[in-house]
Design a protein around this motif. Structure first.
Motif, PDB file in Angstrom:
ATOM      1  N   ASP A 120       0.818  -1.215   0.000  1.00 10.76           N
ATOM      2  CA  ASP A 120       0.000   0.000   0.000  1.00 10.76           C
ATOM      3  C   ASP A 120       0.852   1.266   0.000  1.00 10.76           C
ATOM      4  O   ASP A 120       0.385   2.339  -0.380  1.00 10.76           O
ATOM      5  CB  ASP A 120      -0.899   0.030   1.233  1.00 10.76           C
ATOM      6  N   GLY A 121       2.084   1.149   0.459  1.00 10.26           N
ATOM      7  CA  GLY A 121       2.933   2.330   0.514  1.00 10.26           C
ATOM      8  C   GLY A 121       4.365   1.978   0.863  1.00 10.26           C
ATOM      9  O   GLY A 121       4.648   0.862   1.300  1.00 10.26           O
ATOM     10  N   PHE A 122       5.247   2.935   0.650  1.00 11.09           N
ATOM     11  CA  PHE A 122       6.682   2.702   0.855  1.00 11.09           C
ATOM     12  C   PHE A 122       7.248   3.475   2.051  1.00 11.09           C
ATOM     13  O   PHE A 122       6.838   4.605   2.315  1.00 11.09           O
ATOM     14  CB  PHE A 122       7.471   3.179  -0.365  1.00 11.09           C
ATOM     15  N   ILE A 123       8.227   2.849   2.690  1.00 12.27           N
ATOM     16  CA  ILE A 123       9.112   3.565   3.604  1.00 12.27           C
ATOM     17  C   ILE A 123      10.507   3.301   3.076  1.00 12.27           C
ATOM     18  O   ILE A 123      10.873   2.148   2.856  1.00 12.27           O
ATOM     19  CB  ILE A 123       8.975   3.042   5.046  1.00 12.27           C
ATOM     20  N   MET A 124      11.274   4.335   2.834  1.00 10.85           N
ATOM     21  CA  MET A 124      12.567   4.086   2.209  1.00 10.85           C
ATOM     22  C   MET A 124      13.666   5.063   2.578  1.00 10.85           C
ATOM     23  O   MET A 124      13.408   6.181   3.023  1.00 10.85           O
ATOM     24  CB  MET A 124      12.412   4.076   0.691  1.00 10.85           C
ATOM     25  N   SER A 125      14.880   4.601   2.398  1.00 18.25           N
ATOM     26  CA  SER A 125      16.066   5.428   2.573  1.00 18.25           C
ATOM     27  C   SER A 125      16.908   5.223   1.322  1.00 18.25           C
ATOM     28  O   SER A 125      17.099   4.090   0.881  1.00 18.25           O
ATOM     29  CB  SER A 125      16.829   4.974   3.823  1.00 18.25           C
ATOM     30  N   LEU A 126      17.373   6.303   0.735  1.00 20.25           N
ATOM     31  CA  LEU A 126      18.021   6.229  -0.574  1.00 20.25           C
ATOM     32  C   LEU A 126      19.349   5.480  -0.569  1.00 20.25           C
ATOM     33  O   LEU A 126      20.122   5.567   0.385  1.00 20.25           O
ATOM     34  CB  LEU A 126      18.267   7.641  -1.105  1.00 20.25           C
ATOM     35  N   SER A 127      19.600   4.777  -1.637  1.00 19.01           N
ATOM     36  CA  SER A 127      20.903   4.138  -1.798  1.00 19.01           C
ATOM     37  C   SER A 127      21.929   5.212  -2.133  1.00 19.01           C
ATOM     38  O   SER A 127      21.584   6.283  -2.631  1.00 19.01           O
ATOM     39  CB  SER A 127      20.861   3.108  -2.922  1.00 19.01           C
ATOM     40  N   LYS A 128      23.173   4.908  -1.854  1.00 24.57           N
ATOM     41  CA  LYS A 128      24.257   5.845  -2.170  1.00 24.57           C
ATOM     42  C   LYS A 128      24.256   6.216  -3.636  1.00 24.57           C
ATOM     43  O   LYS A 128      24.349   7.377  -4.013  1.00 24.57           O
ATOM     44  CB  LYS A 128      25.606   5.174  -1.862  1.00 24.57           C
ATOM     45  N   GLU A 129      24.126   5.184  -4.454  1.00 21.17           N
ATOM     46  CA  GLU A 129      24.202   5.415  -5.893  1.00 21.17           C
ATOM     47  C   GLU A 129      23.077   6.330  -6.367  1.00 21.17           C
ATOM     48  O   GLU A 129      23.277   7.195  -7.219  1.00 21.17           O
ATOM     49  CB  GLU A 129      24.126   4.067  -6.622  1.00 21.17           C
ATOM     50  N   THR A 130      21.908   6.129  -5.786  1.00 18.75           N
ATOM     51  CA  THR A 130      20.782   6.988  -6.153  1.00 18.75           C
ATOM     52  C   THR A 130      21.071   8.430  -5.767  1.00 18.75           C
ATOM     53  O   THR A 130      20.776   9.363  -6.519  1.00 18.75           O
ATOM     54  CB  THR A 130      19.500   6.516  -5.444  1.00 18.75           C
ATOM     55  N   GLN A 131      21.672   8.599  -4.607  1.00 24.85           N
ATOM     56  CA  GLN A 131      21.995   9.961  -4.169  1.00 24.85           C
ATOM     57  C   GLN A 131      23.043  10.585  -5.083  1.00 24.85           C
ATOM     58  O   GLN A 131      23.033  11.787  -5.324  1.00 24.85           O
ATOM     59  CB  GLN A 131      22.493   9.942  -2.718  1.00 24.85           C
ATOM     60  N   GLN A 132      23.925   9.753  -5.558  1.00 27.98           N
ATOM     61  CA  GLN A 132      24.974  10.253  -6.432  1.00 27.98           C
ATOM     62  C   GLN A 132      24.414  10.643  -7.803  1.00 27.98           C
ATOM     63  O   GLN A 132      24.689  11.719  -8.321  1.00 27.98           O
ATOM     64  CB  GLN A 132      26.048   9.180  -6.606  1.00 27.98           C
ATOM     65  N   LYS A 133      23.564   9.755  -8.333  1.00 29.58           N
ATOM     66  CA  LYS A 133      22.970  10.004  -9.645  1.00 29.58           C
ATOM     67  C   LYS A 133      21.924  11.101  -9.631  1.00 29.58           C
ATOM     68  O   LYS A 133      21.613  11.682 -10.650  1.00 29.58           O
ATOM     69  CB  LYS A 133      22.258   8.724 -10.141  1.00 29.58           C
ATOM     70  N   LYS A 134      21.324  11.292  -8.467  1.00 31.20           N
ATOM     71  CA  LYS A 134      20.213  12.241  -8.341  1.00 31.20           C
ATOM     72  C   LYS A 134      19.082  11.900  -9.313  1.00 31.20           C
ATOM     73  O   LYS A 134      18.447  12.782  -9.880  1.00 31.20           O
ATOM     74  CB  LYS A 134      20.693  13.676  -8.591  1.00 31.20           C
ATOM     75  N   ASP A 135      18.882  10.627  -9.533  1.00 28.70           N
ATOM     76  CA  ASP A 135      17.800  10.191 -10.410  1.00 28.70           C
ATOM     77  C   ASP A 135      16.707   9.586  -9.542  1.00 28.70           C
ATOM     78  O   ASP A 135      16.868   8.526  -8.949  1.00 28.70           O
ATOM     79  CB  ASP A 135      18.340   9.151 -11.397  1.00 28.70           C
ATOM     80  N   PHE A 136      15.594  10.288  -9.466  1.00 27.78           N
ATOM     81  CA  PHE A 136      14.530   9.840  -8.568  1.00 27.78           C
ATOM     82  C   PHE A 136      13.239   9.509  -9.326  1.00 27.78           C
ATOM     83  O   PHE A 136      12.171   9.510  -8.746  1.00 27.78           O
ATOM     84  CB  PHE A 136      14.252  10.917  -7.513  1.00 27.78           C
ATOM     85  N   HIS A 137      13.362   9.244 -10.609  1.00 26.37           N
ATOM     86  CA  HIS A 137      12.143   9.037 -11.405  1.00 26.37           C
ATOM     87  C   HIS A 137      11.285   7.903 -10.875  1.00 26.37           C
ATOM     88  O   HIS A 137      10.064   7.954 -10.927  1.00 26.37           O
ATOM     89  CB  HIS A 137      12.513   8.766 -12.867  1.00 26.37           C
ATOM     90  N   HIS A 138      11.959   6.859 -10.364  1.00 26.93           N
ATOM     91  CA  HIS A 138      11.193   5.708  -9.876  1.00 26.93           C
ATOM     92  C   HIS A 138      10.324   6.088  -8.687  1.00 26.93           C
ATOM     93  O   HIS A 138       9.241   5.544  -8.493  1.00 26.93           O
ATOM     94  CB  HIS A 138      12.117   4.547  -9.512  1.00 26.93           C
ATOM     95  N   ILE A 139      10.792   7.041  -7.917  1.00 25.94           N
ATOM     96  CA  ILE A 139      10.019   7.453  -6.747  1.00 25.94           C
ATOM     97  C   ILE A 139       8.868   8.367  -7.168  1.00 25.94           C
ATOM     98  O   ILE A 139       7.733   8.195  -6.726  1.00 25.94           O
ATOM     99  CB  ILE A 139      10.936   8.155  -5.736  1.00 25.94           C
ATOM    100  N   THR A 140       9.179   9.295  -8.050  1.00 30.38           N
ATOM    101  CA  THR A 140       8.132  10.180  -8.559  1.00 30.38           C
ATOM    102  C   THR A 140       6.998   9.366  -9.174  1.00 30.38           C
ATOM    103  O   THR A 140       5.821   9.631  -8.949  1.00 30.38           O
ATOM    104  CB  THR A 140       8.703  11.078  -9.680  1.00 30.38           C
ATOM    105  N   GLU A 141       7.394   8.371  -9.940  1.00 26.86           N
ATOM    106  CA  GLU A 141       6.410   7.556 -10.625  1.00 26.86           C
ATOM    107  C   GLU A 141       5.437   6.895  -9.650  1.00 26.86           C
ATOM    108  O   GLU A 141       4.221   6.934  -9.827  1.00 26.86           O
ATOM    109  CB  GLU A 141       7.154   6.470 -11.402  1.00 26.86           C
ATOM    110  N   VAL A 142       6.023   6.293  -8.643  1.00 34.07           N
ATOM    111  CA  VAL A 142       5.211   5.615  -7.635  1.00 34.07           C
ATOM    112  C   VAL A 142       4.263   6.605  -6.956  1.00 34.07           C
ATOM    113  O   VAL A 142       3.078   6.329  -6.756  1.00 34.07           O
ATOM    114  CB  VAL A 142       6.148   4.957  -6.596  1.00 34.07           C
ATOM    115  N   ILE A 143       4.781   7.767  -6.639  1.00 25.06           N
ATOM    116  CA  ILE A 143       3.950   8.777  -5.979  1.00 25.06           C
ATOM    117  C   ILE A 143       2.834   9.242  -6.916  1.00 25.06           C
ATOM    118  O   ILE A 143       1.691   9.401  -6.499  1.00 25.06           O
ATOM    119  CB  ILE A 143       4.811   9.975  -5.522  1.00 25.06           C
TER     120      ILE A 143
END
Lengths: 341, 341
Positions: A120-143
């Motif tokens: 029903d929903g996510f709780i998450m903490s970003l991976s290092k690589e995600t923070q480095q890439k600054k690519d959050f499309h997967h999160i935006t999409e889900v939201i």
DNA sequence: CTGAAAGCGCTTACAG
DNA sequence: CTGAAAGCGCTTACAG
């Protein structure tokens, strides 16, 4: 082997309709006392339990929370899961855990996997690589699909959602100030590379504390670790080649490694060199000497995150765009690695 | 906000039947090249992903593994989850984690919750309370319903199912023998109460090793800890009042506590007293001195358990009653808490 | 008071 | 080549 019994089977055995069985089990007033008792007795005898999957499909909610974290073997993240679990269970929710292993791709895959109806929903903490890439499309999409997300610890301003954090900069500031107040001037910093959000913030706190105390920043005393698994040499090198009175480390692994390096070189902790770490975990407690740390209550953070998520899930006006950022308080746990004044 | 799209919606938009859409997406040869491409293009555009819950209901399998452990903040259990996760993900499975908190009731509730269709099978380690009560009806029930269970670490002979363990007794035997070979005679044991299966087995190994070495068992040197959170005093008391040359502890918490107690009393480790622990975790590695331990590879145990479970789930002959017990090898990791010969 | 029907989102054997 | 129907296990508005 007696397989799980379904409404259909009960209906057949009792020669009534499925609807009647369903209603009887829900104590619907539509049903006669007689039938209800008969059905309930039978259901009990056969240990009937409604099928969760069928309910999920029908209700369009799974009563399951997905949690995505970089690593589970880090004590802090384990405590967060524990906190989430507690609150989730209290509210009848289950918890699916996925590990990103600090990898962007795994994070994306896991999110997509779970977003297909499993939770029903996510709780998450970003991976290092995600923070480095600054690519959050997967999160935006889900939201955008209407699935709420609560981020904790490693968060980003680029995503609008509920968040649970600590004031990393302020906590680091306090820790370093404590060292300054104890009379230390040559205070080294062992931190992560800047793209790790919390590392960066803690570094900022360190710098602010020194500036505020009129101590000049010495770049030679700042060590940024890229590869956490091989931080030993770098840390040993720092301690060996610089005159250092105290160390502020942005996590407990760096702190304990600094202590072990110091001992190896023949320095005494805290007599020759004081150490403060961050994230109050099992290492800090059981190190010899035990380590003074900024405590970061993972249980509380996880619990809070779960609470925020569940509240949003169970709220009437689904599309409330009013997001909150909850700041969990921290405090300094003084132990043996810093001298008492 | 674009909600998730379903087959139904695609069918409507494209003015074909749901069946046609479903088949097109599965590259069924029944469908004309033309329609297939049209449907696939549309699905891609709208980012169609099949709903997992619907698939689960249809297929009667969820592709989800339930894991029930006593605690997640224990490093060993965290590594096991990590191991399970890896293998599970490789095979397209998700992992639901439930914590029993060492409580029988929570273990039962969690199992019943998950057994209602949410998962395909269990991986679990018994709670202390369950081991004490010896009440395993919840597990039998689940197995009788045809849901496979793999137990690890804290297992019981009363349940027939696949198991992943280490040879606790033998590993303890080896550890104590190592101490004997180094010349120690007065070797203390810090262990759990007997109803914890692994504690009991490790105790047996200790006793066997001493007997085999013609060292008389001294009951005064055996400390059985009931309450793990308050083991400090008991351990300090033991070290203070007995003449001890070496200590074998059945977990790393006891081991590190023993070291801290020794240091506190003014004893040197390993010069005055040597220590061997069990379960090679983060504490042993970062303690000062670092602790020699019997390594118990949680990643491997978790991975193996997941593999066994998935194999059983995907096997043709569902009701294969041939259960296996897999023994993961252990070895002694020598560190600073035992002297080199 | 009871039950047939529709529906959640999907698949697949079968009919046309 | 396409689609209607049945079914996974449940709920609930509606008819009788």
């Amino acid at each position: 082997m007696k397989r799980k019994v379904t409404l259909k089977q009960i209906a057949k055995e009792l020669d009534v309709s499925i609807s009647t069985v369903s209603k009887s089990l829900k104590d619907s007033p539509e049903i006669s006392e007689d039938t209800r008792q008969k059905v309930q007795a039978f259901a009990k005898l056969y240990n009937y339990k409604p099928n969760n999957i069928a309910l999920s499909l029908k209700n369009k909610k799974t009563k399951t929370i997905g949690i995505i974290i970089p690593e589970i073997v880090h004590h802090f993240f384990a405590t967060v899961i524990s906190g989430v679990e507690n609150v989730a269970n209290e509210h009848g929710y289950n918890v699916i855990v996925c590990l990103s292993d600090e990898s962007f791709d795994k994070e994306v895959i896991n999110m997509e996997m779970l977003a297909n109806g499993s939770i029903d929903g996510f709780i998450m903490s970003l991976s290092k690589e995600t923070q480095q890439k600054k690519d959050f499309h997967h999160i935006t999409e889900v939201i955008n699909q209407g699935m709420p997300v609560v981020m904790f610890d490693r968060v980003t301003n680029d995503i609008l959602c509920d968040k649970v954090i600590i004031d990393d900069s302020q906590a680091a500031y306090q820790a370093v100030k404590t060292l300054v107040n104890k009379g230390y001037k040559k205070i080294a910093l062992i931190t992560t590379v800047d793209y790790v959000s919390v590392g960066k913030l803690r570094t900022e706190g360190y710098i602010k504390a020194l500036q505020n105390s009129d101590i000049k920043i010495d770049e030679n005393l700042i060590l940024k670790i890229e590869d956490i698994d091989h931080c030993d040499e770098a840390i040993e090198n720092l301690i060996n080649h610089q005159e250092i009175e105290a160390i502020f480390a942005v996590n407990e692994l760096f702190a304990v490694t600094a202590i072990k390096a110091s001992l190896k070189i023949g320095l005494k902790v805290p007599e020759d060199i004081a150490v403060i770490g961050f994230t109050d975990g099992i290492i800090s407690k059981y190190s010899s000497p035990s380590i003074t740390t900024v405590s970061q209550n993972g249980i509380k953070m996880g619990g809070k995150a779960a609470k925020m998520l569940i509240e949003r899930l169970e709220r009437e006006d689904e599309d409330d765009e009013h997001y909150r950022t909850e700041v969990i308080e921290t405090h300094l746990v003084e132990r043996e690695s810093t001298p008492t004044l």
